[in-house]
Design a protein around this motif. Sequence first.
Motif, mmCIF file in Angstrom:
data_model
loop_
_atom_site.group_PDB
_atom_site.id
_atom_site.type_symbol
_atom_site.label_atom_id
_atom_site.label_comp_id
_atom_site.label_asym_id
_atom_site.label_seq_id
_atom_site.Cartn_x
_atom_site.Cartn_y
_atom_site.Cartn_z
ATOM 1 N N TYR A 12 0.825 -1.139 -0.069
ATOM 2 C CA TYR A 12 0.027 -0.058 -0.058
ATOM 3 C C TYR A 12 0.608 1.328 0.083
ATOM 4 C CZ TYR A 12 1.019 0.385 4.766
ATOM 5 O OH TYR A 12 1.867 0.529 5.943
ATOM 6 N N VAL A 13 0.292 2.509 -0.192
ATOM 7 C CA VAL A 13 0.779 3.652 -0.184
ATOM 8 C C VAL A 13 -0.110 4.498 0.598
ATOM 9 C CG1 VAL A 13 2.187 3.730 -2.265
ATOM 10 C CG2 VAL A 13 -0.022 4.660 -2.141
ATOM 11 N N GLU A 14 0.697 5.512 1.300
ATOM 12 C CA GLU A 14 -0.370 6.369 2.069
ATOM 13 C C GLU A 14 -0.063 7.746 1.915
ATOM 14 O OE1 GLU A 14 1.618 4.597 6.188
ATOM 15 O OE2 GLU A 14 -0.411 5.706 6.478
ATOM 16 N N THR A 15 -0.988 8.818 2.237
ATOM 17 C CA THR A 15 -0.551 10.128 2.075
ATOM 18 C C THR A 15 -0.283 10.737 3.597
ATOM 19 O OG1 THR A 15 -2.909 10.726 2.675
ATOM 20 C CG2 THR A 15 -2.345 10.471 0.309
ATOM 21 N N GLU A 16 0.285 11.891 3.640
ATOM 22 C CA GLU A 16 0.835 12.515 4.886
ATOM 23 C C GLU A 16 -0.625 12.569 5.972
ATOM 24 O OE1 GLU A 16 3.111 15.761 4.947
ATOM 25 O OE2 GLU A 16 4.410 14.921 3.458
ATOM 26 N N ALA A 17 -1.779 12.777 5.191
ATOM 27 C CA ALA A 17 -3.109 12.643 5.897
ATOM 28 C C ALA A 17 -3.612 11.346 6.674
ATOM 29 C CB ALA A 17 -4.111 13.735 5.056
ATOM 30 N N GLY A 18 -2.836 10.304 6.062
ATOM 31 C CA GLY A 18 -3.362 9.292 6.684
ATOM 32 C C GLY A 18 -4.236 8.121 5.722
ATOM 33 N N SER A 19 -4.459 8.818 4.415
ATOM 34 C CA SER A 19 -5.187 8.074 3.568
ATOM 35 C C SER A 19 -4.327 7.034 3.089
ATOM 36 C CB SER A 19 -5.981 8.793 2.337
ATOM 37 O OG SER A 19 -6.702 9.982 2.945
ATOM 38 N N ALA A 20 -4.935 5.901 2.673
ATOM 39 C CA ALA A 20 -3.985 4.597 2.133
ATOM 40 C C ALA A 20 -4.607 4.068 0.996
ATOM 41 C CB ALA A 20 -4.042 3.639 3.043
ATOM 42 N N PHE A 21 -3.868 3.575 0.109
ATOM 43 C CA PHE A 21 -4.425 3.120 -1.060
ATOM 44 C C PHE A 21 -3.713 1.433 -1.179
ATOM 45 C CE2 PHE A 21 -4.455 1.770 -5.414
ATOM 46 C CZ PHE A 21 -5.608 2.411 -6.040
ATOM 47 N N ASP A 22 -4.493 0.462 -1.492
ATOM 48 C CA ASP A 22 -4.247 -1.029 -1.373
ATOM 49 C C ASP A 22 -3.722 -1.226 -2.882
ATOM 50 O OD1 ASP A 22 -3.723 -3.586 -0.917
ATOM 51 O OD2 ASP A 22 -5.918 -3.947 -0.296
ATOM 52 N N ILE A 23 -2.394 -1.098 -2.767
ATOM 53 C CA ILE A 23 -1.877 -1.411 -4.282
ATOM 54 C C ILE A 23 -1.979 -3.057 -4.552
ATOM 55 C CG2 ILE A 23 0.440 -1.545 -5.380
ATOM 56 C CD1 ILE A 23 1.083 1.059 -4.465
ATOM 57 N N ALA A 24 -1.744 -3.837 -3.320
ATOM 58 C CA ALA A 24 -1.905 -5.286 -3.570
ATOM 59 C C ALA A 24 -3.198 -5.612 -4.218
ATOM 60 C CB ALA A 24 -1.751 -5.942 -2.637
ATOM 61 N N SER A 25 -4.341 -4.948 -3.694
ATOM 62 C CA SER A 25 -5.613 -5.257 -4.185
ATOM 63 C C SER A 25 -5.785 -4.944 -5.832
ATOM 64 C CB SER A 25 -6.731 -4.788 -3.544
ATOM 65 O OG SER A 25 -6.709 -5.515 -2.366
ATOM 66 N N ILE A 26 -5.358 -3.948 -6.168
ATOM 67 C CA ILE A 26 -5.610 -3.337 -7.692
ATOM 68 C C ILE A 26 -4.778 -4.285 -8.463
ATOM 69 C CG2 ILE A 26 -3.762 -1.518 -7.444
ATOM 70 C CD1 ILE A 26 -6.116 0.014 -9.225
ATOM 71 N N ILE A 27 -3.669 -4.646 -7.901
ATOM 72 C CA ILE A 27 -2.555 -5.592 -8.721
ATOM 73 C C ILE A 27 -3.345 -6.967 -8.923
ATOM 74 C CG2 ILE A 27 -0.710 -6.761 -9.044
ATOM 75 C CD1 ILE A 27 0.882 -4.398 -7.566
ATOM 76 N N ARG A 28 -3.868 -7.371 -7.833
ATOM 77 C CA ARG A 28 -4.571 -8.891 -7.954
ATOM 78 C C ARG A 28 -5.814 -8.669 -8.943
ATOM 79 N NH1 ARG A 28 -4.322 -9.724 -3.132
ATOM 80 N NH2 ARG A 28 -6.021 -8.392 -2.411
ATOM 81 N N ASP A 29 -6.523 -7.402 -8.860
ATOM 82 C CA ASP A 29 -7.839 -7.241 -9.271
ATOM 83 C C ASP A 29 -7.414 -7.063 -11.034
ATOM 84 O OD1 ASP A 29 -9.503 -7.397 -7.397
ATOM 85 O OD2 ASP A 29 -9.861 -5.205 -7.218
ATOM 86 N N GLY B 24 -4.529 -8.013 -12.577
ATOM 87 C CA GLY B 24 -3.817 -9.072 -13.140
ATOM 88 C C GLY B 24 -2.172 -8.681 -13.021
ATOM 89 N N SER B 25 -1.641 -7.733 -13.057
ATOM 90 C CA SER B 25 -0.270 -7.325 -12.927
ATOM 91 C C SER B 25 -0.115 -6.050 -12.735
ATOM 92 C CB SER B 25 0.097 -7.485 -14.426
ATOM 93 O OG SER B 25 -0.307 -6.557 -15.200
ATOM 94 N N PRO B 26 1.120 -5.788 -12.272
ATOM 95 C CA PRO B 26 1.433 -4.253 -11.944
ATOM 96 C C PRO B 26 1.209 -3.240 -12.878
ATOM 97 C CG PRO B 26 3.100 -5.741 -10.830
ATOM 98 C CD PRO B 26 2.281 -6.553 -11.994
ATOM 99 N N ARG B 27 1.650 -3.559 -14.269
ATOM 100 C CA ARG B 27 1.510 -3.034 -15.584
ATOM 101 C C ARG B 27 -0.138 -2.575 -15.962
ATOM 102 N NH1 ARG B 27 3.852 0.890 -17.473
ATOM 103 N NH2 ARG B 27 5.923 -0.424 -17.322
ATOM 104 N N SER B 28 -0.826 -3.642 -15.591
ATOM 105 C CA SER B 28 -2.182 -3.421 -15.889
ATOM 106 C C SER B 28 -2.885 -2.488 -14.661
ATOM 107 C CB SER B 28 -2.922 -4.706 -15.981
ATOM 108 O OG SER B 28 -2.585 -5.428 -17.057
#
Length: 94
Positions: A15-32, A34-38
Motif C-alpha cells: 500500500y501507499v499512504e498520504t501524509e493525511a493518513g489516507s491509504a491505497f491498497d496497491i496489492a488489491s488493484i494488482i490482484r484485480d 492481473g499485473s502491476p503494469r495493468s
Amino acid sequence: MICVAAHAQTQCPGYVETEAGSAFDIASIIRDAGSPRSALDKLRSAVAKVNAGGGCSIFRDRLACEETLTLANKAIVALQTCSSPGTPRSTTHG
C-alpha cells in the motif's frame, strides 16, 4: 509457476499512504488487474478521466477529491517503480 506470479507481485509495496493518513491498497488493484503494469494503466486512466472532466473542481467535496488524486498519484509512482524490470521491493509507505 504459482511461485513466479507471487514473487512478481511482492516487488510492489502492499500500500501507499498520504501524509493525511489516507491509504491505497496497491496489492488489491494488482490482484484485480492481473499485473502491476495493468494496475498502472487502470490508475492512469482513472486519473486522466477526472482531469479531462474538469478535475476536482467539479465535485462537491473538492478536498476529498484532491486527497484521492494525491493518493492515486502516489500509487502510480509506486507502480511505475515496481513494474520496471529489476527493481527491488520498496519498504517505504509514505
